[in-house]
Design a protein around this motif. Structure first.
Motif, PDB file in Angstrom:
ATOM      1  N   PRO A 111       0.813  -1.229   0.000  1.00  0.00           N
ATOM      2  CA  PRO A 111       0.000   0.000   0.000  1.00  0.00           C
ATOM      3  C   PRO A 111       0.844   1.276   0.000  1.00  0.00           C
ATOM      4  O   PRO A 111       0.421   2.309  -0.535  1.00  0.00           O
ATOM      5  CB  PRO A 111      -0.828  -0.118   1.280  1.00  0.00           C
ATOM      6  CG  PRO A 111      -0.140  -1.143   2.118  1.00  0.00           C
ATOM      7  CD  PRO A 111       0.524  -2.065   1.168  1.00  0.00           C
ATOM      8  N   LEU A 112       2.038   1.225   0.583  1.00  0.00           N
ATOM      9  CA  LEU A 112       2.935   2.379   0.549  1.00  0.00           C
ATOM     10  C   LEU A 112       3.422   2.637  -0.873  1.00  0.00           C
ATOM     11  O   LEU A 112       3.413   3.771  -1.361  1.00  0.00           O
ATOM     12  CB  LEU A 112       4.132   2.145   1.473  1.00  0.00           C
ATOM     13  CG  LEU A 112       3.846   2.062   2.969  1.00  0.00           C
ATOM     14  CD1 LEU A 112       5.073   1.512   3.712  1.00  0.00           C
ATOM     15  CD2 LEU A 112       3.468   3.433   3.533  1.00  0.00           C
ATOM     16  N   GLU A 113       3.849   1.556  -1.550  1.00  0.00           N
ATOM     17  CA  GLU A 113       4.416   1.709  -2.880  1.00  0.00           C
ATOM     18  C   GLU A 113       3.351   2.015  -3.939  1.00  0.00           C
ATOM     19  O   GLU A 113       3.651   2.646  -4.959  1.00  0.00           O
ATOM     20  CB  GLU A 113       5.174   0.444  -3.267  1.00  0.00           C
ATOM     21  CG  GLU A 113       6.397   0.181  -2.400  1.00  0.00           C
ATOM     22  CD  GLU A 113       7.325  -0.867  -2.973  1.00  0.00           C
ATOM     23  OE1 GLU A 113       8.517  -0.807  -2.661  1.00  0.00           O
ATOM     24  OE2 GLU A 113       6.860  -1.736  -3.736  1.00  0.00           O
ATOM     25  N   ALA A 114       2.122   1.584  -3.695  1.00  0.00           N
ATOM     26  CA  ALA A 114       1.055   1.786  -4.675  1.00  0.00           C
ATOM     27  C   ALA A 114       0.328   3.119  -4.486  1.00  0.00           C
ATOM     28  O   ALA A 114      -0.553   3.456  -5.289  1.00  0.00           O
ATOM     29  CB  ALA A 114       0.048   0.643  -4.589  1.00  0.00           C
ATOM     30  N   HIS A 117      10.093  -2.393  -4.013  1.00  0.00           N
ATOM     31  CA  HIS A 117      10.431  -3.656  -3.349  1.00  0.00           C
ATOM     32  C   HIS A 117       9.394  -4.738  -3.598  1.00  0.00           C
ATOM     33  O   HIS A 117       9.614  -5.896  -3.241  1.00  0.00           O
ATOM     34  CB  HIS A 117      10.589  -3.432  -1.840  1.00  0.00           C
ATOM     35  CG  HIS A 117      11.768  -2.588  -1.486  1.00  0.00           C
ATOM     36  ND1 HIS A 117      12.933  -3.112  -0.971  1.00  0.00           N
ATOM     37  CD2 HIS A 117      11.975  -1.251  -1.598  1.00  0.00           C
ATOM     38  CE1 HIS A 117      13.806  -2.139  -0.768  1.00  0.00           C
ATOM     39  NE2 HIS A 117      13.240  -1.003  -1.136  1.00  0.00           N
ATOM     40  N   THR A 118       8.250  -4.359  -4.169  1.00  0.00           N
ATOM     41  CA  THR A 118       7.226  -5.337  -4.523  1.00  0.00           C
ATOM     42  C   THR A 118       6.868  -5.163  -5.991  1.00  0.00           C
ATOM     43  O   THR A 118       6.934  -4.052  -6.527  1.00  0.00           O
ATOM     44  CB  THR A 118       5.949  -5.178  -3.671  1.00  0.00           C
ATOM     45  OG1 THR A 118       5.375  -3.877  -3.913  1.00  0.00           O
ATOM     46  CG2 THR A 118       6.264  -5.326  -2.187  1.00  0.00           C
ATOM     47  N   ASP A 154       2.548 -10.160  -5.475  1.00  0.00           N
ATOM     48  CA  ASP A 154       3.526 -10.430  -4.417  1.00  0.00           C
ATOM     49  C   ASP A 154       2.895 -10.543  -3.028  1.00  0.00           C
ATOM     50  O   ASP A 154       3.591 -10.876  -2.063  1.00  0.00           O
ATOM     51  CB  ASP A 154       4.588  -9.323  -4.373  1.00  0.00           C
ATOM     52  CG  ASP A 154       5.743  -9.611  -5.316  1.00  0.00           C
ATOM     53  OD1 ASP A 154       5.760 -10.701  -5.906  1.00  0.00           O
ATOM     54  OD2 ASP A 154       6.617  -8.741  -5.466  1.00  0.00           O
ATOM     55  N   LEU A 155       1.615 -10.250  -2.918  1.00  0.00           N
ATOM     56  CA  LEU A 155       0.997 -10.166  -1.595  1.00  0.00           C
ATOM     57  C   LEU A 155       0.927 -11.510  -0.884  1.00  0.00           C
ATOM     58  O   LEU A 155       0.788 -11.559   0.338  1.00  0.00           O
ATOM     59  CB  LEU A 155      -0.403  -9.558  -1.711  1.00  0.00           C
ATOM     60  CG  LEU A 155      -0.457  -8.115  -2.211  1.00  0.00           C
ATOM     61  CD1 LEU A 155      -1.887  -7.604  -2.241  1.00  0.00           C
ATOM     62  CD2 LEU A 155       0.401  -7.197  -1.321  1.00  0.00           C
ATOM     63  N   GLU A 178      14.007  -7.859   6.239  1.00  0.00           N
ATOM     64  CA  GLU A 178      14.381  -6.542   5.721  1.00  0.00           C
ATOM     65  C   GLU A 178      13.159  -5.785   5.213  1.00  0.00           C
ATOM     66  O   GLU A 178      12.989  -4.602   5.500  1.00  0.00           O
ATOM     67  CB  GLU A 178      15.405  -6.704   4.598  1.00  0.00           C
ATOM     68  CG  GLU A 178      15.901  -5.383   4.035  1.00  0.00           C
ATOM     69  CD  GLU A 178      16.926  -5.567   2.925  1.00  0.00           C
ATOM     70  OE1 GLU A 178      17.537  -4.568   2.517  1.00  0.00           O
ATOM     71  OE2 GLU A 178      17.100  -6.710   2.461  1.00  0.00           O
ATOM     72  N   ARG A 179      12.277  -6.471   4.484  1.00  0.00           N
ATOM     73  CA  ARG A 179      11.069  -5.810   3.979  1.00  0.00           C
ATOM     74  C   ARG A 179      10.124  -5.453   5.125  1.00  0.00           C
ATOM     75  O   ARG A 179       9.524  -4.362   5.125  1.00  0.00           O
ATOM     76  CB  ARG A 179      10.358  -6.727   2.970  1.00  0.00           C
ATOM     77  CG  ARG A 179      11.065  -6.826   1.634  1.00  0.00           C
ATOM     78  CD  ARG A 179      10.172  -7.485   0.586  1.00  0.00           C
ATOM     79  NE  ARG A 179       9.931  -8.892   0.897  1.00  0.00           N
ATOM     80  CZ  ARG A 179      10.699  -9.878   0.488  1.00  0.00           C
ATOM     81  NH1 ARG A 179      11.773  -9.633  -0.228  1.00  0.00           N
ATOM     82  NH2 ARG A 179      10.392 -11.132   0.794  1.00  0.00           N
TER      83      ARG A 179
END
Length: 268
Positions: free
Chosen positions: A64-67, A218-219, A224-225, A237-238
Motif C-alpha cells: 500500500p505504501l508503494e502503490a 520492493h514489490t 507479491d501479496l 528486511e522488507r
C-alpha cells in the motif's frame, strides 16, 4: 529530540530488533523463578521472527505504501527542477574507503541521472547529509553524490547539493530554503516508492509543491501479496522497512509535520 527518538526508540521497535530483544529477555528469565514466562517469551519471539522472515507480511505492509502514488506522467512536460532525497550512499563508509559506497536505495540516483539527461535544462538538487545520530561534518552524503552525478555525465553547474539534512523533514525545509521555488514552477521529487507518501506529505507541509517520481520498488504488485520468502533475512528486511515507514507516517502526522496520516495524490 524528534531526530534522537527516531534513531533510538524507532530503531528499537523495528521487528527484528524488538523480537530478538524479546527472545533474549526470555532466555534470561529461564534462569530465574520466572522460567515459565521466559519460555513463553522465547517461543513467541521465535514464532514472530519466522512470520516476519518467511511470510508475505513484509510485502503486505509495503504494497500500500508503494502503490499510493502512480508513476510520473511525462506527458505533463519538462519540469523546472528535480529533488533527489538521500539514502543511497553511506557517507561514513565512503569516507573510510575514499570511494563512494552505495547502499540499498541507489535507484534514486540512477533515476535522477536518467531524468537529468532527458531534461538537460532542469536543475538537479540532491538532499542528504548524515542520518547517523552521532556524526561530524567530514562525511556528508551530498558530497559523494556530487561526484557520482558528474561521473554519470551531469555537469557540475547543474547540481545543487544540500548537505545538512538528517531526515525527511529537514530534506524539505533545507531544500526549499536553498532553491526558493517560485509559484508555477514544477519540481519532481525522486525517492523510494514506499517512502513517497511521507515525503510528499512533508514537502506539502513545508509549502514546497512537488510531483512524485517514485522509484526503488520492493514489490512487483498485487501478485507479491501472497509470496513467501526463501531467505528469512529478505523478509525481515522488507518487514523492518515497512514498519519503520508506517511508524514514521504516524510520528510525522502526530507531531504536525504532515497534514495527513497517509498523504494521497493530488486530485486531477
Amino acid at each position: 529530540m524528534f531526530f534522537a527518538l527516531s534513531k533510538t526508540l524507532g530503531i528499537m521497535l523495528l521487528p527484528s530488533n524488538f523480537l530478538i530483544g524479546l527472545g533474549l529477555a526470555g532466555a534470561v528469565l529461564l534462569l530465574t523463578r520466572f522460567a515459565s514466562v521466559g519460555r513463553k517469551l522465547a517461543i513467541i519471539s521465535a514464532v514472530l521472527l519466522a512470520i516476519c522472515g518467511f511470510s508475505p507480511l513484509g510485502n503486505l505492509l509495503l504494497y500500500p505504501l508503494e502503490a499510493r502514488f502512480p508513476p510520473w506522467d511525462a506527458t505533463r512536460g519538462t519540469p523546472d527542477g528535480i529533488v533527489v532525497l538521500g539514502g543511497s550512499i553511506d557517507p561514513e563508509l565512503s569516507a573510510a574507503h575514499g570511494v563512494t559506497v552505495f547502499r540499498g536505495s541507489v535507484d534514486r540516483v540512477i533515476a535522477a541521472a536518467g531524468l537529468a539527461h532527458r531534461y538537460p535544462q532542469t536543475r538537479i538538487v540532491f538532499s542528504g547529509g548524515s542520518a547517523n545520530l552521532v556524526s561530524d561534518d567530514s562525511a556528508k552524503e551530498a558530497d559523494y553524490a556530487a561526484s557520482v552525478f558528474e561521473r554519470l555525465g551531469i555537469p557540475k553547474d547543474r547540481l545543487i547539493m544540500e548537505r545538512r539534512s538528517r531526515n525527511t523533514e529537514e530534506n524539505a525545509a533545507f531544500t526549499k530554503a536553498l532553491v526558493s521555488p517560485k509559484p508555477g514552477e514544477r519540481w519532481l521529487l525522486v525517492t523510494s516508492a514506499y517512502h513517497m507518501p511521507r515525503s510528499v506529505g512533508v514537502f506539502r507541509k513545508a509549502g514546497f509543491a512537488v510531483e512524485p517520481y517514485p522509484t526503488d520498488w520492493h514489490t512487483a504488485g498485487p501478485g507479491d501479496l501472497l509470496t513467501f520468502s526463501i531467505l528469512s533475512v529478505n523478509g525481515l528486511e522488507r518487514t523492518d522497512a515497512a514498519i519503520r515507514e508506517w511508524m514514521g507516517l504516524a510520528a510525522y502526522w502526530i507531531s504536525g509535520k504532515t497534514g495527513a496520516f497517509f498523504p494521497a495524490p493530488d486530485p486531477q
